[in-house]
Structure formats: C-alpha cells, structure tokens
Motif scaffolding. Structure first.
Motif, PDB file in Angstrom:
ATOM      1  N   THR A   1     -14.048  -3.208   8.238  1.00 22.19           N
ATOM      2  CA  THR A   1     -14.406  -2.906   6.847  1.00 22.19           C
ATOM      3  C   THR A   1     -14.399  -4.162   5.970  1.00 22.19           C
ATOM      4  O   THR A   1     -14.357  -4.073   4.763  1.00 22.19           O
TER       5      THR A   1
ATOM      6  N   TRP B   1      -3.492  13.283   5.010  1.00 17.27           N
ATOM      7  CA  TRP B   1      -3.421  13.585   3.577  1.00 17.27           C
ATOM      8  C   TRP B   1      -2.220  14.472   3.223  1.00 17.27           C
ATOM      9  O   TRP B   1      -2.197  15.102   2.161  1.00 17.27           O
TER      10      TRP B   1
ATOM     11  N   HIS C   1      -6.858  -0.609  -1.606  1.00 18.92           N
ATOM     12  CA  HIS C   1      -7.421   0.747  -1.561  1.00 18.92           C
ATOM     13  C   HIS C   1      -7.894   1.099  -0.163  1.00 18.92           C
ATOM     14  O   HIS C   1      -7.748   2.247   0.285  1.00 18.92           O
ATOM     15  N   ARG C   2      -8.465   0.144   0.542  1.00 18.93           N
ATOM     16  CA  ARG C   2      -8.914   0.413   1.910  1.00 18.93           C
ATOM     17  C   ARG C   2      -7.725   0.662   2.836  1.00 18.93           C
ATOM     18  O   ARG C   2      -7.778   1.511   3.722  1.00 18.93           O
TER      19      ARG C   2
ATOM     20  N   SER D   1       0.826  -1.213   0.000  1.00 17.39           N
ATOM     21  CA  SER D   1       0.000   0.000   0.000  1.00 17.39           C
ATOM     22  C   SER D   1       0.859   1.260   0.000  1.00 17.39           C
ATOM     23  O   SER D   1       0.538   2.237  -0.692  1.00 17.39           O
TER      24      SER D   1
ATOM     25  N   LEU E   1      -3.745   7.271   4.431  1.00 18.02           N
ATOM     26  CA  LEU E   1      -4.023   8.672   4.116  1.00 18.02           C
ATOM     27  C   LEU E   1      -4.597   9.396   5.326  1.00 18.02           C
ATOM     28  O   LEU E   1      -4.242  10.544   5.607  1.00 18.02           O
ATOM     29  N   GLY E   2      -5.499   8.727   6.043  1.00 22.80           N
ATOM     30  CA  GLY E   2      -6.085   9.336   7.231  1.00 22.80           C
ATOM     31  C   GLY E   2      -5.060   9.555   8.323  1.00 22.80           C
ATOM     32  O   GLY E   2      -5.037  10.609   8.980  1.00 22.80           O
TER      33      GLY E   2
ATOM     34  N   GLU F   1      -4.887   1.878   1.852  1.00 24.39           N
ATOM     35  CA  GLU F   1      -4.403   3.201   1.448  1.00 24.39           C
ATOM     36  C   GLU F   1      -5.200   4.301   2.148  1.00 24.39           C
ATOM     37  O   GLU F   1      -4.634   5.318   2.570  1.00 24.39           O
ATOM     38  N   THR F   2      -6.504   4.093   2.289  1.00 25.38           N
ATOM     39  CA  THR F   2      -7.347   5.078   2.959  1.00 25.38           C
ATOM     40  C   THR F   2      -6.957   5.229   4.420  1.00 25.38           C
ATOM     41  O   THR F   2      -6.929   6.355   4.961  1.00 25.38           O
TER      42      THR F   2
END
Length: 389
Positions: free
Chosen positions: A381, A149, A137-138, A100, A144-145, A140-141
C-alpha cells in the motif's frame, strides 16, 4: 458514544444477570490465541521480548493519557499480534504499532478532542521517527481487519461489578477500596506476559482475591470459596490465575525491598554528600513512586473511618466474621504507611520492567530482515515512515 471498559455491551439494557451472561459468552472472542499466549509467556523467547518492547512503546506513547486508554491499546496489540504473527526486528514497525493502537483507543474512548496524532507521536519523538496521517490510518485499517472490527473489547474491568457482589460488602468505602486495589492490580498485570492466556473474567476474579488478601485477610478463604462456587468459573484455571497474580505481587514486593536495602548505605551517603545535585532527579522519581500509593491510602483510610462509624455490623456476608474487618483494614493502612516511610529514604531510581526489557531487546538485536507479514502488506500500500529531523 464513548466506550466504557466496564460496560462494553451497550446494546444490552436488560437486567444485570442477562448482561453478565452475555459477557461470559463473548469474552473468548476478545482474547489472543492460545499459541500466542504460550509464546509470550516464555521469558527467553523472541515473542516475549517483542511484546515487552511493543508494550513499552505503547506506555511511552500514552504516558500522559488515561491508564484505561493504555490498557485498551495493549489489548488491541495482543489481539493483532495473535492474528498477524510476531514481526521481524523492525524498530519502526514497533513504533507504528504502538502509535496506531493508541490512536484507535483514543477514538474508541472518544478522546479525539483532547489528543491529536501530533500529541500521541510527541510522546515518542525521542527516536526521531514520525509517521504521517495516511501511514497511521493505513496501519489502523490493518489492525481493524485483524480484529474483525471487534473494538469494544471485553476486559477484566467488565467483570469487576459482577464478582464484587460475591463479597457482599454493604459499606461503599470498603467496596471502593477493594475495587481500587483490584484495578491497580489489573493494570499492572497486563504488562506481564504471564497473564495473557487467562480469560478476562478470571483475571478480574484473581485481582479481587489478591486485593481481598491484602485488605481483608481474615475473610479471604470465605470470599475465595464464594467465587469458586460461581458457575461461570473454572476452579482449576481460577486457582492457577490467582497463583500467577500472587507471584507478580511478590515480585513487586521483592523489587521494593531490593531498592530499600540498597539505599542509605555508606557509599550512597557519601555520594549524596559530595554530589548533592545528582540526587534531584532521583528525588523526583521517588516522588512519583510515592504518589502512586497515595490514592490507595486515601481510599482505605476513608473505608476505615466509614466502617468505624457505621451503626450496622452487616457489612460483610453473614457467613463471614465481621469482627476483624476494621482492624484488618487499619493494619493494611499501617503496612502501606510503613512502606511509604521506607520509600522516603530510598533515593535509587525506579526502573520499569517493561522499559528494561525493551532496552535489552533494542541493544541485542540489529537484524534488518524484512518483516514477513506487516512490512509486505505495508509495502503493497506504499506505506513508509518518514524521519523527522
């Protein structure tokens, strides 16, 4: 827009001094916490071992990519672990983190047309763990959080141009040689936990001083004093950072000498005589090691030629003696060529520090406890890796 590690603040188009001031003001926002930095500096600690394994995973994932891309990915990793905490022993979590972080770095550097997720995961498929696009992608989110960002990381490369001005090298080849050697030092130092706690600006300055000590030893004290006079530099932390950088350089030198001293012994000669086929892979490893030196040799050789043919003697600051510059660069070339010649006789396989640490970690840990932070949030998730057969 492609992200440039040397120019992360694209919104600043003013003069150089304004941009530099902004970099020094925001660099702390792109660093891991003090507690995390202390934890990964302890070789016997769990945090140190986990980081070494994670860095090794990223290097495996990005082994065919730009080294600056790998550097950015490790920067994301350190900042994420600093915010999220060190996970429990879950090998698939380490692999997912590595994939990731590299994926985010690929996107930031606008390299998605060159590398896909299949390309990234293809470099680490030895373990049989593959992740689908949604899982990555999850993750990665989550990264990012944790990073809020702030993906345009301020790194040591952002400060190289600023500090190079203090050296006042007017011959471009000499400046290029200094920058190239400092860049190699920065890339190598990131893999070690010792440098995690220092500001990017201090790492950049220390790398340049380390390179100067190798290339221009007669002018070293002059350049050191010039950098220490910079109002942005904390003298005490600067000297401590340089000390750590020199220790890493010494460890690398000792490692090379150990490999040289263990080669061409009677036992090794007999082994190669009776089992010649076994040396082919070792020769390939040796060739890779020699190639890593060729770039620096070519750059320094060019610097020597340019300095020798220059009609001006103002290459170095007027406060420093220029008489020994060419001789010192030539001496550096001679030292490197001698090391290269010695390496030509060395047939032992080079072992990477990060890979060795990762192997040791994997062999000594078989705990199946759940990851308190990442595993829980991933399970919320419905994220789960699938195994590719």
């Amino acid at each position: 827009m492609e992200f440039d590690l040397e120019n992360p603040l694209t919104s600043h188009h003013g003069d150089h001094s304004d941009t530099s001031t902004s970099l020094f003001l925001v660099e702390s926002d792109h660093m891991p916490s003090l507690s995390y930095s202390k934890s990964v500096r302890t070789p016997a600690g769990f945090a140190f071992s986990f980081r070494q394994e994670a860095v090794s995973s990223i290097l495996q994932v990005s082994c065919c990519f730009d080294p600056f891309l790998s550097y950015l990915a490790v920067n994301y990793l350190d900042r994420f672990l600093s915010h999220q905490g060190i996970p429990q022993r879950k090998p698939w979590v380490v692999r997912l983190l590595g994939v990731s972080c590299v994926s985010l770095a690929v996107k930031m550097m606008n390299r998605t047309k060159e590398f896909s997720l299949n390309d990234i995961q293809g470099n680490t498929n030895r373990g049989g763990i593959m992740f689908d696009t949604e899982t990555i992608h999850r993750m990665e989110t989550l990264i990012l959080g944790a990073l809020k960002w702030r993906m345009r990381s301020v790194t040591p490369f952002s400060f190289l141009s600023f500090f190079i001005h203090y050296f006042q090298l007017k011959d471009p080849p000499l400046k290029q040689a200094l920058r190239a050697r400092a860049t190699e030092t920065i890339l190598r130092a990131q893999n070690e936990g010792k440098m995690v706690g220092f500001k990017p600006s201090l790492i950049a300055a220390s790398a340049l001083l380390s390179a100067c000590h190798e290339l221009f030893p007669l002018q070293f004290s002059c350049y050191r004093d010039a950098i220490l006079s910079c109002s942005y530099v904390n003298k005490e932390m600067m000297l401590e950072s340089y000390k750590e950088m020199q220790e890493l350089a010494m460890e690398e030198y000792e490692s090379v000498m150990d490999r040289v001293s263990s080669s061409d012994t009677p036992v090794n000669l007999l082994h190669r005589h009776f089992f010649p086929s076994s040396s082919s892979s070792e020769e390939e490893e040796e060739e890779e090691m020699k190639q890593s030196m060729n770039g620096t040799i070519d750059i320094i050789s060019t610097a020597v030629a340019a300095a020798a043919s220059s009609t001006t003697s103002s290459s170095i600051s007027s406060s420093c003696s220029d008489g020994g510059t060419i001789r010192q660069v030539e001496a550096a070339v001679d030292d490197i060529m001698m090391t290269k010649a010695i390496n030509n006789r060395n047939k032992s396989k080079r072992r990477k520090i990060t890979a060795a640490a990762a192997t040791n970690y994997c062999n000594n840990n078989h705990d199946n406890d759940a990851t308190p932070e990442i595993s829980q949030r991933l399970s919320d998730t419905n994220i789960a890796p699938y195994h590719h057969h």
